[in-house]
Design a protein around this motif. Structure first.
Motif, mmCIF file in Angstrom:
data_model
loop_
_atom_site.group_PDB
_atom_site.id
_atom_site.type_symbol
_atom_site.label_atom_id
_atom_site.label_comp_id
_atom_site.label_asym_id
_atom_site.label_seq_id
_atom_site.Cartn_x
_atom_site.Cartn_y
_atom_site.Cartn_z
ATOM 1 N N LEU A 148 0.854 -1.184 0.000
ATOM 2 C CA LEU A 148 0.000 0.000 0.000
ATOM 3 C C LEU A 148 0.893 1.238 0.000
ATOM 4 N N LEU A 149 0.694 2.112 -0.986
ATOM 5 C CA LEU A 149 1.487 3.338 -1.089
ATOM 6 C C LEU A 149 0.565 4.543 -1.008
ATOM 7 N N ALA A 150 1.076 5.625 -0.428
ATOM 8 C CA ALA A 150 0.288 6.844 -0.288
ATOM 9 C C ALA A 150 0.110 7.524 -1.639
ATOM 10 N N ARG A 151 -0.974 8.242 -1.756
ATOM 11 C CA ARG A 151 -1.297 8.919 -3.014
ATOM 12 C C ARG A 151 -0.230 9.928 -3.406
ATOM 13 N N ASP A 152 0.406 10.560 -2.406
ATOM 14 C CA ASP A 152 1.433 11.569 -2.702
ATOM 15 C C ASP A 152 2.860 10.993 -2.678
ATOM 16 N N ALA A 153 2.992 9.673 -2.666
ATOM 17 C CA ALA A 153 4.311 9.047 -2.621
ATOM 18 C C ALA A 153 5.061 9.257 -3.939
ATOM 19 N N ASP A 154 6.386 9.261 -3.856
ATOM 20 C CA ASP A 154 7.227 9.330 -5.052
ATOM 21 C C ASP A 154 7.364 7.904 -5.583
ATOM 22 N N LEU A 155 6.510 7.541 -6.508
ATOM 23 C CA LEU A 155 6.443 6.161 -6.976
ATOM 24 C C LEU A 155 7.721 5.736 -7.688
ATOM 25 N N LEU A 156 8.333 6.640 -8.425
ATOM 26 C CA LEU A 156 9.576 6.291 -9.117
ATOM 27 C C LEU A 156 10.694 5.983 -8.124
ATOM 28 N N ALA A 157 10.748 6.762 -7.052
ATOM 29 C CA ALA A 157 11.797 6.538 -6.053
ATOM 30 C C ALA A 157 11.561 5.230 -5.299
ATOM 31 N N LEU A 158 10.308 4.932 -5.023
ATOM 32 C CA LEU A 158 9.984 3.749 -4.223
ATOM 33 C C LEU A 158 10.041 2.461 -5.043
ATOM 34 N N LEU A 159 9.599 2.522 -6.292
ATOM 35 C CA LEU A 159 9.477 1.306 -7.089
ATOM 36 C C LEU A 159 10.558 1.175 -8.149
ATOM 37 N N GLY A 160 11.014 2.299 -8.670
ATOM 38 C CA GLY A 160 12.019 2.286 -9.729
ATOM 39 C C GLY A 160 11.392 2.186 -11.110
ATOM 40 N N GLU A 161 12.142 2.656 -12.109
ATOM 41 C CA GLU A 161 11.664 2.567 -13.485
ATOM 42 C C GLU A 161 11.578 1.096 -13.911
ATOM 43 N N GLN A 162 10.658 0.832 -14.816
ATOM 44 C CA GLN A 162 10.463 -0.496 -15.406
ATOM 45 C C GLN A 162 10.307 -1.573 -14.329
ATOM 46 N N SER A 163 9.404 -1.305 -13.386
ATOM 47 C CA SER A 163 9.201 -2.222 -12.265
ATOM 48 C C SER A 163 7.834 -2.905 -12.273
ATOM 49 N N VAL A 164 6.967 -2.496 -13.187
ATOM 50 C CA VAL A 164 5.567 -2.927 -13.130
ATOM 51 C C VAL A 164 5.143 -3.488 -14.484
ATOM 52 N N ASP A 165 4.405 -4.604 -14.469
ATOM 53 C CA ASP A 165 3.912 -5.212 -15.716
ATOM 54 C C ASP A 165 2.657 -4.539 -16.238
ATOM 55 N N VAL A 166 1.737 -4.227 -15.312
ATOM 56 C CA VAL A 166 0.442 -3.678 -15.691
ATOM 57 C C VAL A 166 0.094 -2.531 -14.753
ATOM 58 N N ILE A 167 -0.404 -1.434 -15.318
ATOM 59 C CA ILE A 167 -0.928 -0.333 -14.510
ATOM 60 C C ILE A 167 -2.398 -0.160 -14.842
ATOM 61 N N VAL A 168 -3.222 -0.185 -13.799
ATOM 62 C CA VAL A 168 -4.649 0.100 -13.932
ATOM 63 C C VAL A 168 -4.841 1.515 -13.410
ATOM 64 N N ASP A 169 -5.018 2.458 -14.331
ATOM 65 C CA ASP A 169 -4.997 3.883 -13.974
ATOM 66 C C ASP A 169 -6.285 4.569 -14.391
ATOM 67 N N ASN A 170 -7.148 4.808 -13.425
ATOM 68 C CA ASN A 170 -8.350 5.603 -13.669
ATOM 69 C C ASN A 170 -8.212 6.991 -13.065
ATOM 70 N N VAL A 171 -6.978 7.380 -12.755
ATOM 71 C CA VAL A 171 -6.718 8.693 -12.171
ATOM 72 C C VAL A 171 -6.252 9.666 -13.248
ATOM 73 N N ALA A 172 -5.229 9.294 -14.016
ATOM 74 C CA ALA A 172 -4.682 10.140 -15.092
ATOM 75 C C ALA A 172 -4.200 11.466 -14.510
ATOM 76 N N GLY A 173 -4.522 12.602 -15.142
ATOM 77 C CA GLY A 173 -4.093 13.892 -14.634
ATOM 78 C C GLY A 173 -2.588 14.078 -14.665
ATOM 79 N N ALA A 174 -2.085 14.846 -13.722
ATOM 80 C CA ALA A 174 -0.669 15.238 -13.733
ATOM 81 C C ALA A 174 0.269 14.062 -13.476
ATOM 82 N N GLY A 175 -0.211 12.994 -12.852
ATOM 83 C CA GLY A 175 0.651 11.867 -12.545
ATOM 84 C C GLY A 175 0.840 10.877 -13.686
ATOM 85 N N PHE A 176 0.187 11.111 -14.810
ATOM 86 C CA PHE A 176 0.227 10.137 -15.900
ATOM 87 C C PHE A 176 1.630 9.869 -16.442
ATOM 88 N N PRO A 177 2.490 10.879 -16.635
ATOM 89 C CA PRO A 177 3.823 10.590 -17.193
ATOM 90 C C PRO A 177 4.620 9.591 -16.358
#
Length: 360
Positions: free
Chosen positions: A234-263
């Motif tokens: 479980l990660l917080a909504r304002d967490a730095d996901l790149l720092a915590l997980l790293g690039e190329q760390s996830v197979d699938v993203i289910v994203d119904n949020v979009a907005g500024a966090g999409f990149p």
């Protein structure tokens, strides 16, 4: 003897809560191939609010929370899912109901059954992506009774309450459809944004059911309520996901949020990864670095039309005890304004449900 009039919430046009009128309307008359349902519970979704506000119009670019300002008026009439919204009409995409009426030729075995309605209907078959939605394209379940094609009702045998069943159709159908399209399987690492909402909390459960490792992103204050859903992290909504997980760390993203966090989402995806979406609550217009997409052979998957296996799968999951409902609160149908106002504060986990009174 069936009453001729019923209570319903009629949405009269684009605008604020003044557009929701709780009043007497005629009970629907059946056409060939239809059944009449006594509505037992009707879930609340972003969909109903977005449709009333006209958020689906291409002229609107704000997030759904920003667009909840009662003053929003779309600049064009393309505010519905497929075409101009059919105002005035009855919204309500989720329905748990009891079959109380049958058109001629419909299987009499359905009478008296407790059912869920497949809200996304593929009128031209499953080889064609055209679709219509109850409560968006025609009258829905914010009423004491609703009529639907007999082909779109599914009896369900379980010990869940009516309100608990009312949390299922739209959120879980949308979620299962995304996971089906993205071919989520055992061993995949799946990141779910907006994981405390109706679709997000459904996705956590359904992805775990498929054997995936699930990383759920939601407000930290909601993490205790989400623990029972089984997310591996479980990660917080304002967490730095790149720092915590790293690039190329996830197979699938289910994203119904979009907005500024999409990149960030595309940077998290592995080569050949899949991003699947059916919404954009933080804003529909996003920045996309095409290099993050094509250099990594990423697949972007949009989903609205439900595929054929989706709803039968859900019924089986319920009856087999594979999933659990997440009912945040239930309200009388007459209190829809209070329910939608509380819904928009986004302080809850799971789904809100409306219960018709069925007076007399």
């Amino acid at each position: 003897m069936m009453a001729k009039m019923m209570k319903a919430v009629v949405t009269t046009g684009n605008g604020g809560y003044e557009r929701l009128e709780y009043k007497d309307v005629p009970v629907p008359e059946l056409n060939a191939g239809e059944v009449l349902l006594k509505v037992l519970a009707a879930g609340i979704n972003n969909t109903e609010i977005n449709t009333r506000l006209g958020w689906y119009s291409s002229s609107v670019t704000e997030s759904t929370s920003a667009a909840s300002d009662d003053g929003l008026t779309p600049e064009s009439s393309d505010g519905g899912w497929n075409k101009e919204t059919p105002f005035p009409f009855i919204q309500g995409t989720d329905c748990c109901g009891e079959v109380v009426g049958l058109a001629a030729g419909v299987d009499k075995g359905l009478l008296g059954k407790r059912v869920l309605v497949r809200a996304c209907m593929r009128e031209h078959g499953y080889d064609n992506l055209d679709n219509i939605w109850m409560g968006s394209d025609f009258d829905g379940a914010f009423a004491e009774y609703v009529k639907v094609p007999a082909t779109e009702v599914f009896s369900v045998d379980c010990d869940w309450s009516d309100a608990q069943l009312g949390t299922i159709p739209c959120a879980y159908g949308t979620s299962e459809n995304m996971l089906h399209r993205a071919d989520v399987k055992a061993g995949d690492v799946v990141l779910v944004t907006g994981a405390s909402g109706g679709v997000g909390s459904a996705t956590v459960q359904l992805a775990k059911r498929r054997g995936a490792t699930v990383i759920a992103v939601a407000g930290a204050d909601k993490h205790p309520q989400m623990q029972p859903l089984g997310a591996d992290q479980l990660l917080a909504r304002d967490a730095d996901l790149l720092a915590l997980l790293g690039e190329q760390s996830v197979d699938v993203i289910v994203d119904n949020v979009a907005g500024a966090g999409f990149p960030t989402m595309l940077k998290l995806l592995k080569r050949g990864g899949r991003l699947v979406s059916s919404g954009a609550i933080a804003g529909p217009v996003v920045d996309l670095d095409m290099r993050d997409m094509y250099l990594k052979d990423v697949r972007l998957i949009g989903t609205t039309a439900w595929d054929e296996p989706v709803f039968p799968n859900l019924i089986a999951y319920i009856e087999n005890g594979d999933i659990q409902p997440l009912l945040a609160a239930a309200f009388p149908l007459a209190e829809i304004v209070a329910a939608q106002q509380l819904f928009l504060t986004k302080q809850h986990v799971g789904k809100f449900v409306l219960l018709p009174a069925h007076e007399g």
